[in-house]
Scaffold this motif. Structure first.
Motif, PDB file in Angstrom:
ATOM      1  N   ILE A   8       0.838  -1.207   0.000  1.00 43.20           N
ATOM      2  CA  ILE A   8       0.000   0.000   0.000  1.00 43.20           C
ATOM      3  C   ILE A   8       0.870   1.254   0.000  1.00 43.20           C
ATOM      4  CG2 ILE A   8      -1.862   1.221   1.168  1.00 43.20           C
ATOM      5  CD1 ILE A   8      -2.593  -1.542   0.065  1.00 43.20           C
ATOM      6  N   HIS A   9       1.982   1.211   0.716  1.00 38.54           N
ATOM      7  CA  HIS A   9       2.860   2.368   0.854  1.00 38.54           C
ATOM      8  C   HIS A   9       4.263   2.048   0.352  1.00 38.54           C
ATOM      9  CE1 HIS A   9      -0.343   3.255   3.815  1.00 38.54           C
ATOM     10  NE2 HIS A   9      -0.109   4.509   3.506  1.00 38.54           N
ATOM     11  N   ARG A  10       4.964   3.095  -0.020  1.00 40.68           N
ATOM     12  CA  ARG A  10       6.358   2.970  -0.449  1.00 40.68           C
ATOM     13  C   ARG A  10       7.220   3.888   0.417  1.00 40.68           C
ATOM     14  NH1 ARG A  10      10.467   4.770  -3.811  1.00 40.68           N
ATOM     15  NH2 ARG A  10      11.395   3.173  -5.161  1.00 40.68           N
ATOM     16  N   ARG A  11       8.380   3.387   0.798  1.00 45.52           N
ATOM     17  CA  ARG A  11       9.271   4.175   1.638  1.00 45.52           C
ATOM     18  C   ARG A  11      10.383   4.801   0.808  1.00 45.52           C
ATOM     19  NH1 ARG A  11      10.126   0.332   7.018  1.00 45.52           N
ATOM     20  NH2 ARG A  11       7.949   0.407   7.750  1.00 45.52           N
ATOM     21  N   MET A  12      10.765   6.019   1.181  1.00 45.63           N
ATOM     22  CA  MET A  12      11.838   6.737   0.507  1.00 45.63           C
ATOM     23  C   MET A  12      12.478   7.694   1.494  1.00 45.63           C
ATOM     24  SD  MET A  12       9.504   9.334  -1.726  1.00 45.63           S
ATOM     25  CE  MET A  12       8.500   7.924  -2.218  1.00 45.63           C
ATOM     26  N   LYS A  13      13.618   8.259   1.112  1.00 49.71           N
ATOM     27  CA  LYS A  13      14.275   9.240   1.953  1.00 49.71           C
ATOM     28  C   LYS A  13      13.989  10.644   1.436  1.00 49.71           C
ATOM     29  CE  LYS A  13      18.106   6.621   3.947  1.00 49.71           C
ATOM     30  NZ  LYS A  13      19.585   6.536   4.097  1.00 49.71           N
ATOM     31  N   CYS A  14      13.727  11.549   2.344  1.00 52.65           N
ATOM     32  CA  CYS A  14      13.527  12.948   1.979  1.00 52.65           C
ATOM     33  C   CYS A  14      14.835  13.496   1.419  1.00 52.65           C
ATOM     34  CB  CYS A  14      13.082  13.756   3.191  1.00 52.65           C
ATOM     35  SG  CYS A  14      13.006  15.537   2.887  1.00 52.65           S
TER      36      CYS A  14
ATOM     37  N   GLY B 174      -4.742  11.631  -6.836  1.00 54.78           N
ATOM     38  CA  GLY B 174      -3.795  11.343  -7.907  1.00 54.78           C
ATOM     39  C   GLY B 174      -2.363  11.726  -7.587  1.00 54.78           C
ATOM     40  N   THR B 175      -2.042  11.841  -6.288  1.00 59.03           N
ATOM     41  CA  THR B 175      -0.702  12.261  -5.874  1.00 59.03           C
ATOM     42  C   THR B 175       0.129  11.117  -5.297  1.00 59.03           C
ATOM     43  OG1 THR B 175      -1.577  12.937  -3.714  1.00 59.03           O
ATOM     44  CG2 THR B 175      -1.457  14.630  -5.432  1.00 59.03           C
ATOM     45  N   GLY B 176      -0.303   9.885  -5.486  1.00 57.21           N
ATOM     46  CA  GLY B 176       0.453   8.741  -4.994  1.00 57.21           C
ATOM     47  C   GLY B 176       1.708   8.502  -5.817  1.00 57.21           C
ATOM     48  N   TYR B 177       2.595   7.673  -5.283  1.00 53.60           N
ATOM     49  CA  TYR B 177       3.880   7.443  -5.950  1.00 53.60           C
ATOM     50  C   TYR B 177       3.700   6.837  -7.334  1.00 53.60           C
ATOM     51  CZ  TYR B 177       8.768   6.227  -6.654  1.00 53.60           C
ATOM     52  OH  TYR B 177      10.036   6.137  -7.172  1.00 53.60           O
ATOM     53  N   ALA B 178       2.668   6.023  -7.520  1.00 48.22           N
ATOM     54  CA  ALA B 178       2.441   5.379  -8.808  1.00 48.22           C
ATOM     55  C   ALA B 178       1.609   6.237  -9.749  1.00 48.22           C
ATOM     56  CB  ALA B 178       1.747   4.025  -8.605  1.00 48.22           C
ATOM     57  N   GLN B 179       1.358   7.480  -9.388  1.00 45.85           N
ATOM     58  CA  GLN B 179       0.513   8.359 -10.189  1.00 45.85           C
ATOM     59  C   GLN B 179       1.316   9.548 -10.720  1.00 45.85           C
ATOM     60  OE1 GLN B 179      -2.279   8.445  -6.793  1.00 45.85           O
ATOM     61  NE2 GLN B 179      -3.899   7.966  -8.279  1.00 45.85           N
TER      62      GLN B 179
END
Length: 393
Positions: free
Chosen positions: A191-197, A213-218
């Protein structure tokens, strides 16, 4: 090339059914029809997987994708597959080919991403040299490239559309990747993806999909860092990846090679042209738009670049387009910067690569060539042999 005797999926140019007047390169190999038909079956499996996702037929996809159209749903699914491929690449081994197929061969969605990656051979070859993550895939290269032995895969796993791994195989995959083997089951968990700021380096967890429409896959991906409140975008992540490569000391060995820019290490003449990569890296380092102040740490230099370009790589091409890079100038700059579009380690957009390959798969499907029994007859077999002969010629 192979540890075992010459495999059944490769033939030499003196095979009697190939036109001797056309095939004159002694000792070279071309695909045998058995390998080609197995490859076409694999493309058929990719087509079936895509249809299942786009039509959501029995896949039990998460409720969050219900409102997406078919193309959006497929792009989301491929994005998850790319992240699964990254996890697989981190642990895959480079053992003997037959045992490797039995123990390390990935699920169909991951295989689809790998297949599309290899269809970009220059990027793939360079990434296998440049990225520590792909060191094991580089070890497989001598056995799997340039022609992957799909017939061996077919022998070992059978029909890819119906293949079910053994219990120990599923358990091993889950233990190493932290996710289920089945891509549809995994999609309900991812459901979620982790990343570094890029600014404060804090870990940020963002959804793949949002109603806005602001998700990582969008396409409109954006998420605010909970720590420094920076609005993180793909453009910002791409600039951060570029800055990381820029400020890394390319004169210090880094798992075999220095940290070079994507698109500079592999050339048509050399697999690893370090001198060229060094020249290009040094040209970027000296550029007015990117040069650092004196007595500054590499971390400070990185932060300076991010702030100067307002956490977006969008303005960078214009700032460095006049660099004289081995006579290539803007062309080389564009090639390099095309590899810095997000935070994934790969030099190409693998989501886009898989989606683009779909049009070719659709053509093979419309011809009927991906059907299990299409080439069973001698007349159809002759068509395939003729196509292989023309390819080699």
């Amino acid at each position: 090339m192979f540890d075992d005797p010459p495999p059944p999926y490769a033939i030499t140019t003196n095979e009697p059914h190939l036109a001797p007047g056309i095939l004159q390169t002694q000792g070279s190999t071309v695909p045998r029809s058995l390998n080609s038909t197995a490859h076409l079956r694999l493309l058929g499996a990719f087509k079936a997987l895509r249809s299942t996702v786009e039509e959501n037929l029995g896949a039990q996809l998460p409720d969050t994708v219900a409102g997406l159209d078919a193309a959006q749903r497929w792009a989301w699914f491929v994005g998850l597959a790319v992240d699964r491929f990254e996890r697989w690449a981190a642990f895959v081994s480079s053992k003997a080919l037959k045992s490797w197929v039995k123990t390390d061969f990935p699920p169909l969605d991951v295989l689809m991403v790998w297949h599309a990656y290899m269809l970009n051979p220059r990027w793939y070859a360079e990434d296998c040299e440049r990225l520590p993550l792909l060191a094991s895939l580089k070890g497989l290269g001598d056995r799997l490239l340039p022609a992957v032995p799909w017939i061996l895969v077919k022998i070992e796993i059978g029909d890819p559309t119906t293949y079910h791994p053994s219990g120990p195989r599923e358990t091993s995959w889950a233990a190493r990747t932290g996710m289920p083997w089945d891509p549809f089951e995994a999609s309900r968990e991812m459901i979620h993806r982790r990343m570094k700021c890029p600014k404060c380096h804090k870990e940020v967890e963002t959804p793949y999909l949002t109603p806005e429409g602001t998700g990582y896959a969008q396409r409109k991906f954006a998420v605010a860092c909970s720590s420094c409140r920076l609005l993180i975008t793909k453009e910002g992540l791409g600039l951060a990846k570029f800055a990381d490569d820029l400020v890394s000391d390319h004169k210090t060995p880094h798992v075999g090679f220095g940290v070079y820019f994507a698109g500079t290490l592999h050339t048509e003449m050399k697999t690893t042209d370090e001198l060229r990569a060094n020249r290009i890296k040094n040209a970027f380092v000296r550029a007015n738009a990117l040069s650092s102040r004196t007595q500054i740490t590499r971390a400070q230099w990185r932060q300076e670049i991010l702030e100067k370009f307002n956490y977006s790589i969008a303005a960078l091409p214009a700032a460095v387009s006049l660099l004289l890079l081995d006579g290539g100038g803007r062309r080389i700059v564009n090639r390099i910067l095309s590899a810095y579009t997000d935070d994934r380690p790969f030099s190409i957009d693998l989501v886009g690569a898989v989606i683009r390959q779909g049009s070719f798969i659709d053509k093979m499907y419309s011809f009927g060539w991906t059907q299990a029994d299409f080439f069973d007859g001698p007349q159809d077999e002759a068509v395939l042999v003729h196509a292989i002969t023309r390819y080699h010629a």
